[in-house]
Design an enzyme around this catalytic site. Structure first.
Site, PDB file in Angstrom:
ATOM      1  N   ARG A  27       0.818  -1.214   0.000  1.00  6.59           N
ATOM      2  CA  ARG A  27       0.000   0.000   0.000  1.00  6.59           C
ATOM      3  C   ARG A  27       0.857   1.271   0.000  1.00  6.59           C
ATOM      4  O   ARG A  27       0.349   2.353  -0.248  1.00  6.59           O
ATOM      5  CB  ARG A  27      -0.910   0.008   1.244  1.00  6.59           C
ATOM      6  CG  ARG A  27      -1.906  -1.125   1.259  1.00  6.59           C
ATOM      7  CD  ARG A  27      -2.472  -1.318   2.651  1.00  6.59           C
ATOM      8  NE  ARG A  27      -3.402  -0.266   3.002  1.00  6.59           N
ATOM      9  CZ  ARG A  27      -4.717  -0.362   2.917  1.00  6.59           C
ATOM     10  NH1 ARG A  27      -5.263  -1.460   2.480  1.00  6.59           N
ATOM     11  NH2 ARG A  27      -5.493   0.629   3.279  1.00  6.59           N
ATOM     12  N   TRP A  73       2.150   6.294   6.025  1.00  6.26           N
ATOM     13  CA  TRP A  73       2.517   7.095   4.854  1.00  6.26           C
ATOM     14  C   TRP A  73       2.287   8.536   5.292  1.00  6.26           C
ATOM     15  O   TRP A  73       1.145   8.950   5.516  1.00  6.26           O
ATOM     16  CB  TRP A  73       1.623   6.715   3.668  1.00  6.26           C
ATOM     17  CG  TRP A  73       2.045   7.318   2.377  1.00  6.26           C
ATOM     18  CD1 TRP A  73       2.978   6.838   1.509  1.00  6.26           C
ATOM     19  CD2 TRP A  73       1.523   8.516   1.775  1.00  6.26           C
ATOM     20  NE1 TRP A  73       3.076   7.659   0.412  1.00  6.26           N
ATOM     21  CE2 TRP A  73       2.199   8.696   0.538  1.00  6.26           C
ATOM     22  CE3 TRP A  73       0.554   9.457   2.143  1.00  6.26           C
ATOM     23  CZ2 TRP A  73       1.934   9.768  -0.313  1.00  6.26           C
ATOM     24  CZ3 TRP A  73       0.300  10.525   1.292  1.00  6.26           C
ATOM     25  CH2 TRP A  73       0.992  10.664   0.076  1.00  6.26           C
ATOM     26  N   ASN A  99      -5.269   5.358  10.730  1.00  6.16           N
ATOM     27  CA  ASN A  99      -5.174   5.699   9.300  1.00  6.16           C
ATOM     28  C   ASN A  99      -6.180   6.801   9.029  1.00  6.16           C
ATOM     29  O   ASN A  99      -7.261   6.802   9.599  1.00  6.16           O
ATOM     30  CB  ASN A  99      -5.604   4.521   8.409  1.00  6.16           C
ATOM     31  CG  ASN A  99      -4.645   3.381   8.475  1.00  6.16           C
ATOM     32  OD1 ASN A  99      -3.567   3.510   9.025  1.00  6.16           O
ATOM     33  ND2 ASN A  99      -5.045   2.268   7.903  1.00  6.16           N
ATOM     34  N   GLU A 477      -0.293   6.884 -20.110  1.00  2.00           N
ATOM     35  CA  GLU A 477      -0.127   5.802 -19.140  1.00  2.00           C
ATOM     36  C   GLU A 477       1.315   5.289 -19.144  1.00  2.00           C
ATOM     37  O   GLU A 477       1.894   5.029 -18.088  1.00  2.00           O
ATOM     38  CB  GLU A 477      -1.133   4.676 -19.454  1.00  2.00           C
ATOM     39  CG  GLU A 477      -1.005   3.424 -18.612  1.00  2.00           C
ATOM     40  CD  GLU A 477      -1.125   3.643 -17.119  1.00  2.00           C
ATOM     41  OE1 GLU A 477      -1.485   4.756 -16.681  1.00  2.00           O
ATOM     42  OE2 GLU A 477      -0.823   2.708 -16.367  1.00  2.00           O
ATOM     43  N   LYS A 595      -0.302   2.590  -2.694  1.00  4.44           N
ATOM     44  CA  LYS A 595      -1.179   1.840  -3.590  1.00  4.44           C
ATOM     45  C   LYS A 595      -2.617   2.311  -3.477  1.00  4.44           C
ATOM     46  O   LYS A 595      -3.343   2.385  -4.439  1.00  4.44           O
ATOM     47  CB  LYS A 595      -1.079   0.355  -3.222  1.00  4.44           C
ATOM     48  CG  LYS A 595      -1.893  -0.570  -4.109  1.00  4.44           C
ATOM     49  CD  LYS A 595      -1.239  -0.701  -5.464  1.00  4.44           C
ATOM     50  CE  LYS A 595      -2.046  -1.522  -6.433  1.00  4.44           C
ATOM     51  NZ  LYS A 595      -1.605  -1.267  -7.814  1.00  4.44           N
TER      52      LYS A 595
HETATM   53  C1  F6R Z   1      -0.354   4.297 -10.976  1.00  7.59           C
HETATM   54  C2  F6R Z   1      -1.458   4.094 -10.065  1.00  7.59           C
HETATM   55  C3  F6R Z   1      -2.190   5.296  -9.597  1.00  7.59           C
HETATM   56  C4  F6R Z   1      -3.656   4.957  -9.354  1.00  7.59           C
HETATM   57  C5  F6R Z   1      -4.362   6.142  -8.687  1.00  7.59           C
HETATM   58  C6  F6R Z   1      -5.826   5.859  -8.491  1.00  7.59           C
HETATM   59  O1  F6R Z   1       0.248   3.094 -11.318  1.00  7.59           O
HETATM   60  O2  F6R Z   1      -1.761   2.998  -9.681  1.00  7.59           O
HETATM   61  O3  F6R Z   1      -2.057   6.349 -10.485  1.00  7.59           O
HETATM   62  O4  F6R Z   1      -4.261   4.646 -10.563  1.00  7.59           O
HETATM   63  O5  F6R Z   1      -3.766   6.398  -7.455  1.00  7.59           O
HETATM   64  O6  F6R Z   1      -6.002   4.728  -7.722  1.00  7.59           O
HETATM   65  P1  F6R Z   1      -7.295   3.854  -7.829  1.00  7.59           P
HETATM   66  O7  F6R Z   1      -7.333   3.253  -9.189  1.00  7.59           O
HETATM   67  O8  F6R Z   1      -7.139   2.827  -6.762  1.00  7.59           O
HETATM   68  O9  F6R Z   1      -8.452   4.775  -7.593  1.00  7.59           O
END
Ligand code: F6R
Length: 600
Positions: A27, A73, A99, A477, A595
């Site tokens: 994460r 974090w 958190n 991307e 993450k």
């Molecule tokens: C890049 C990446 C991030 C996520 C972004 C949104 O590899 O994973 O740019 O795409 O933080 O996260 P989600 O998709 O979980 O809303």
């Protein structure tokens, strides 16, 4: 982002906590700690850096069958041992991990804690000091905890230990994920099920503004007024092997390789017995009924949304806008009369996206979430969900979730197209099969991409990705992947836009990676490549069979032109992977990144 674990049972808690924290490493975090309840007192071990650093300072001889742990974090205060969780109250009686973000912590400090010297720079410490304050005023610990929670504005998942009561962990949640795991002689607490799959697959959800009193043999869920709430457990449909690397050196490489499998799984999940594509008719009605669709997402998911816009507009003829979630709330466009919101999120927890979801729900609009995580916040709070079935994605850099998002968006667009009487002759299932085979072929060519990454990216300080139309979105991307794990400054541009400014950055040897998979713009993108080559760029053209030319560095197999993003992104993912390896970067856990981005 931050992760929480907790254990109460018959065994020594330290190893369960440390293993759990290791499972949450993906994460993203910059410090970690555990607090374990010994016979005499609660002992804290915490350290800046990795769990491996924390392991080194944990006293193996300190037995404790109750404990809580945390990966942090940093949001309030730099990453340091002082700011790492757990935090103790002034007397040392209470110990807490948290958190989320407490928005009113400064106000709470001024109102209640002027006489308490705080030891950290965190918003979290305010919570544990408040619990002590209220407990000292004569409230029971549970009352003090609930009273504290009522004061908090913002998001939290919390686990709390009371040194005077060895048999309990108090937990609470609001807007940040937290689960209770059930065992025969123990119970556990975890930010996500993966952290505790090692000991159980039985979990109980906690809803916002609930507390749970967790003992070795029991859990009691209550609301903030103290009313008891009954809830049954569910079985986590995760396999512990899904979250292991197996023989792969990194999760990212494993997840890149899994993409064909993921596409095949999606085909299977979105097909009826007659072999036709299917999506819950309620969802299709909602899409059909919209006069405009607003896709809300961040990062990689935003890039998938840009591709999804093409699909929905081209196939179903419904106008689509794609917005960055962190911008939308403050800069809301004029909405159409019948909007439908589609939230795309791998984790389903992204706070920026959730903030928009809350806002648009309050305005009475409907929302569909496309996510990899069933039961995630965005899934629970939206009206409808479409799952990605990509399996857990552990590497911070998203790969298979991106391709899964694109595949699911293509299905949504195609099923909607049929429902609105705009059927076309694309056999999407068959085209997916072709795309999955093409990805497999690319994954078998890793050595070539490794060489290309060495040639173009091993020592460069920047790199550009160009494309037109859908290739431009894939270039965005590709650039994001490269910068997040190799720290090379990389940017994606529309091919035609370069000459309006960016071309000034092209120097001798600057890598320019150009995608040429679209017949209608094949000549124009090649023209753009010539412009940068004339200024010294080192070009790398990735084209598609049927559109190739002698100058191309790699030709991907032919796939339907709408589905090229599923395939053309793979070389870019592999470039990023190998560039990071060649530059000695931590591929799966890049610096500063998380993450699951659970703070706004
Ligand atoms: C890049 C990446 C991030 C996520 C972004 C949104 O590899 O994973 O740019 O795409 O933080 O996260 P989600 O998709 O979980 O809303």
């Amino acid at each position: 982002m931050c992760g929480i674990v907790g254990y109460i049972g018959t065994q020594d808690s330290k190893e369960v906590l440390l293993k759990g924290l290791e499972k949450l490493e993906y994460r993203g975090y910059d410090s970690a700690g555990i607090a374990v309840m010994g016979e005499e007192h609660v002992q804290i071990f915490k350290e800046k850096g990795r769990i491996a650093d924390l392991r080194k300072i944990v006293d193996p001889n300190f037995f404790a069958n109750v404990g809580i742990g945390h990966t942090r974090w940093a949001t309030h205060g730099v990453p340091s041992q002082k700011n790492a969780h757990p935090h103790k109250s002034a007397s040392g009686r209470f110990t807490l991990v948290h958190n989320g973000v407490i928005e009113n912590y400064e106000g709470l400090k001024r109102e209640y804690l002027m006489d308490v010297p705080l030891k950290s720079d965190t918003d979290t410490e305010v919570i544990v000091q408040l619990v002590e304050k209220f407990a000292d005023s004569g409230l029971s610990v549970e009352e003090a905890f609930r009273t504290t929670l009522k004061q908090l504005k913002g998001s939290y998942a919390i686990a709390l230990l009371d040194e005077l009561n060895h048999d309990m962990i108090y937990v609470a949640k609001n807007k940040s994920p937290l689960l209770i795991g059930l065992g025969d002689t123990f119970n556990v607490v975890a930010s996500d099920a993966m952290a505790m799959l090692q000991v159980t697959d039985q979990f109980v959800e906690i809803m916002d503004k609930e507390i749970v009193i967790v003992t070795q043999n029991n859990i009691t869920i209550k609301n903030l007024d103290g009313d008891v709430i009954e809830r049954s457990p569910y079985t986590a449909e995760l396999d512990a092997s899904d979250i292991e690397k197996g023989t792969y050196p990194h999760f990212m490489l494993k997840e890149i390789d899994e993409q064909p499998l993921v596409i095949r799984k999606i085909i299977q999940k979105y097909q009826n017995e007659a072999g036709e594509l299917q999506i819950d008719p309620k969802i299709i009605d909602a899409v059909k009924g919209a006069d405009r669709i607003y896709i809300i997402a961040a990062g990689t998911s935003y890039h998938a949304g840009l591709v999804g816009k093409q699909y929905i507009e081209k196939l179903a003829s419904i106008p689509v806008e794609v917005h960055i979630s962190s911008e939308f709330g403050y800069n809301m466009p004029l909405l159409s009369a019948q909007p439908l919101f589609i939230f795309i999120s791998q984790s389903g927890e992204t706070a920026d996206s959730r903030a928009v979801l809350v806002q648009i729900k309050a305005m009475g609009h409907k929302a569909l979430t496309i996510t990899n995580v069933p039961g995630s916040t965005l899934s629970r709070e939206a009206d409808y969900t479409l799952l990605l079935y990509a399996g857990p994605e552990i590497a911070v850099a998203s790969t298979k979730a991106y391709t899964a998002q694109i595949a699911v968006l293509a299905i949504l667009a195609q099923v909607t197209a049929q429902a609105v009487g705009r059927g076309n002759d694309m056999d999407l299932l068959q085209e997916f099969g072709i795309a999955a085979n093409a990805i497999e072929m690319l994954c078998d060519s890793k050595v070539e991409f490794e060489d290309m990454a060495r040639e173009y990216l091993a020592i460069t300080r920047n790199a550009f990705f160009i494309g037109r139309g859908i290739d431009y979105y894939v270039g965005l991307e590709g650039a994001l992947k490269l910068k997040e794990i190799s720290y090379i400054q990389a940017e994606g541009f529309a091919g035609g836009e370069l000459k309006h400014g960016t071309i000034a950055l092209i120097e001798d040897g600057t890598p320019v990676i150009a995608l040429a998979t679209q017949a209608s713009v094949n000549l124009s993108i090649r023209g753009n490549v010539k412009e940068v080559v004339a200024r010294g760029a080192h070009p790398c053209i990735i084209s598609m069979k049927g559109l190739e030319s002698e100058e191309d560095r790699f030709v991907i197999p032919a796939v339907h032109e709408l589905l090229t993003p599923l395939v053309s992104v793979v070389p870019l993912q592999l470039f990023a992977y190998y560039a990071a390896l060649h530059r000695d970067c931590d591929v799966d856990k890049p610096r500063n990144l998380a993450k699951s981005v659970t703070v706004e």
